[in-house]
Design a protein around this motif. Structure first.
Motif: not given
Length: 307
Positions: A207-223
């Motif tokens: 889920t994208p959320i807004v924190t004290e640092t701004g908008l954060v989107l969790p993404t996957q590291d698939c490297a």
């Protein structure tokens, strides 16, 4: 699942809000309530949840390697996170996963699961929460997409997603954005799509959320492997024609989660708890053989009862 390799996911409820986990840089040190293993070569993954009347309703993909078509199940917990109920709530002829729960601006609750194999993205409204869901007829999105992650932000709806495309690698290395005035659309793809190219920080993973640092989107590291870690993507610029973002350090499953420490590909907010999934990879050829054997047994059993 690749040749000779079986990924088995395990879903957990972390006893901390998502903003705190992002500040801490991971889930290590937090108490976790784990869902029971559903059985051999099956798993529960992609958890999303909402609280209602003191109960947590956790929706997730239920997958069986012998069938290879995911469905959506609900797990109902009380305030102490004791499991009260578990049942399937959404089946389609195509694969379903990633059941994002989203409240519209009027408070109506919707589910937006991945449905790319149907050829388009679907939106569902509960007719009897949490057990029955119907497709919203007037929802329109131009094409099939992967892991759609919506948020209402700065007066607009935004949708982060990976393209379905013809190339499977695009689904783990490209980030697309669309915007709309209403959740049901019409949706407008961002002119800069793909707005980001990076196998470590593009495919949405929660889920994208807004924190004290701004908008954060969790993404996957698939490297290293599919769903190897969660990379917080800090969105620094978001308008209908511009986009900017910076990737933070990846969040990995701690060694204490072993053997489920080979990856993590969902981080979703649910009030004062956070939902995750972590994986164990069985690299053995025997594991693949057992999947095929179980699939054969299942097919014979279904034929025996006329299915």
């Amino acid at each position: 699942m690749g040749l000779g390799r079986t990924d088995i996911w395990r879903t957990g409820i972390v006893h901390a809000p998502m903003a705190q986990i992002l500040r801490d840089g991971g889930v290590a040190g937090h108490e976790v309530t784990w869902l029971d293993n559903p059985g051999r070569f099956r798993f529960i993954a992609d958890p999303f949840g909402v609280w209602r009347d003191g109960r947590l309703y956790l929706f997730a993909e239920a997958y069986d390697y012998r069938v290879k078509v995911g469905r959506i199940d609900v797990f109902v917990f009380d305030r102490d996170l004791t499991l009260l109920e578990h049942c399937p709530v959404l089946n389609e002829p195509w694969h379903l996963s990633y059941p994002v729960m989203v409240h519209d601006t009027d408070g109506t609750l919707y589910m937006m699961p991945e449905s790319g194999k149907s050829g388009q993205q679907h939106l569902y409204r509960a007719t009897d929460f949490p057990y029955r869901w119907e497709r919203v007829a007037d929802f329109r999105f131009p094409g099939a997409i992967v892991d759609a992650s919506p948020i209402f932000h700065d007066g607009r709806w935004w949708l982060f997603y990976a393209p379905w495309g013809q190339c499977a690698t695009d689904r783990i290395s490209l980030l697309h954005v669309a915007w709309a005035e209403r959740l049901t659309g019409p949706w407008h793809p961002h002119p800069g799509n793909p707005v980001r190219r990076d196998i470590r920080s593009t495919r949405p993973g929660g889920t994208p959320i807004v924190t004290e640092t701004g908008l954060v989107l969790p993404t996957q590291d698939c490297a290293r492997t599919y769903g190897g870690a969660i990379t917080p993507l800090h969105v620094t610029l978001l308008t209908p024609d511009r986009f900017g973002a910076e990737a933070g350090p990846p969040l990995t499953p701690p060694p204490a989660f072993a053997p489920y420490d080979d990856g993590m590909h969902t981080l979703s907010a649910a009030g004062d708890v956070t939902l995750i999934d972590v994986k164990h990879t069985d690299p053995s050829v025997a594991g693949r053989a057992m999947v095929e054997l179980d699939r054969l047994v299942l097919r014979r059993a279904r034929r025996a009862v006329g299915l």
